[in-house]
Design a protein around this motif. Sequence first.
Motif, PDB file in Angstrom:
ATOM      1  N   LYS A   1       0.922  -1.542   0.329  1.00 38.30           N
ATOM      2  CA  LYS A   1       0.286  -0.633  -0.325  1.00 38.30           C
ATOM      3  C   LYS A   1       0.537   0.887   0.111  1.00 38.30           C
ATOM      4  N   SER A   2       2.274   0.914   0.957  1.00 44.01           N
ATOM      5  CA  SER A   2       2.914   2.221   1.150  1.00 44.01           C
ATOM      6  C   SER A   2       3.806   2.254  -0.575  1.00 44.01           C
TER       7      SER A   2
ATOM      8  N   GLN B   1       1.874   1.785  -3.739  1.00 45.13           N
ATOM      9  CA  GLN B   1       0.709   2.169  -4.377  1.00 45.13           C
ATOM     10  C   GLN B   1       0.236   3.893  -4.272  1.00 45.13           C
ATOM     11  N   ASN B   2       0.930   4.424  -2.983  1.00 42.96           N
ATOM     12  CA  ASN B   2       0.829   5.847  -2.183  1.00 42.96           C
ATOM     13  C   ASN B   2       1.729   6.351  -3.306  1.00 42.96           C
TER      14      ASN B   2
ATOM     15  N   TYR C   1      -4.149  -4.542  -7.676  1.00 42.62           N
ATOM     16  CA  TYR C   1      -3.168  -2.889  -8.186  1.00 42.62           C
ATOM     17  C   TYR C   1      -3.131  -3.393  -9.496  1.00 42.62           C
TER      18      TYR C   1
END
Length: 412
Positions: free
Chosen positions: A62-63, A65-66, A188
């Motif tokens: 997730k980090s 993806q950010n 993703y």
Amino acid sequence: MKALIIGGGPAGCSSAYYLKKLNVSDITIVEKDKNLGGCSHTKFYDTIPYEFGPQILYTEDKSLQNVFDEFVTNFKPKKVYKPSLSIDGELEGNSLHSFPLSFSNIIKLENSEQIIEELYKVNLKEPNYNSFEDYVKSRMGDILYQKFVKNYNIKQWKIHPKDMDAEWAKYRPLTIQQNTKGMFKGDYQGHPGDYNPLWEGMASGCKIIKGKATVCNDFKKIEIDGKAAEYDLVISTLPLSSELEFISTALIYVVIKCDQYVMPSYATSFPNNYSFVRIMEYKQQFDANSNYSLLDFQFPYKGVFDYQKALEEVRYFVKNILKMSIMEHWLVIRENTYPLCTKRNLDLVKVQIEKASASKVIPMGRAGVHAYISKDTCIRMAKVMYENFDDVTSADKEKKQKVLYKMRERLS
């Protein structure tokens, strides 16, 4: 601090991004092409975006993806990518299989019962790490290895799989898959349409110069266009050593006038036929709306690339398998594209990491750690540098070496 980044590819741009987060303001990126992104620099044919080979954006972190979403604002992951594989060079019927391998592959084969018997005997918890060949056989048995893996790897790496180290396979989908998430697993995954805003955004505020940088094998001398370069910190995406072995890649791009897809998937591999290992269809990669299809035929090579022989093979395939005509074509070559994973090379990597630990150079990226890695892994490496910056820039050799090895922990 005055920092130099050698190479403006994904690893170099990611390093710039995280150095800026550390308030390093004097950053110079030297890039031989001056096009940021390296193999992931986006060009266009008609409305079709293309890069050097398949360039799917994916991560389960997730980090990371950010980080992507900070610059690629219009990217909405929506497609599951399922490459195809042809075991006899044709594109129809039982010739065509999915990848990663699943039970749907097995039931299409004549000796499916024997394959299933072999699968019952594999030990997924304790694979054989003696070589790449032993690893794959211990994960899927001998028959699937012979049909789907062996010849492909001889074409790709120019050596027998028994001479490759098992490290290369540890993070690859080389066993029977049961998930429905395709090649890249998580949700993703996709192509943003244009990678350039990502690389330009990461490198914004940095001085970008065109030139050829070199780092000597002991990491004590750095030059740009033959002149000594003095910096407090050097991040190098060059090969760890001039003695390490790589495979180079030639892509023959082909344009076909057709408003439909011409290949069974965005990427189709050919383990047992032809000199090329894969055909890429860029229209499918992005779902572009175009009256053309843009393909590339990938030819790994060592030494000298025989362009005319390769072009004859491409023309044969388009005419006889696709039943179509080539409108135009062009050749792009990149040397030292794929790090060759052998015991000799990995032993040399250890020696070079030890040397780098005693210098102001931080090796980064595919060539810098000598591993076949994706964009999200390049960004993860830069993030590891960021999170351990005091140690990786420390005069304490052991602390820096520990961080450099941490960058190689996940080579997917």
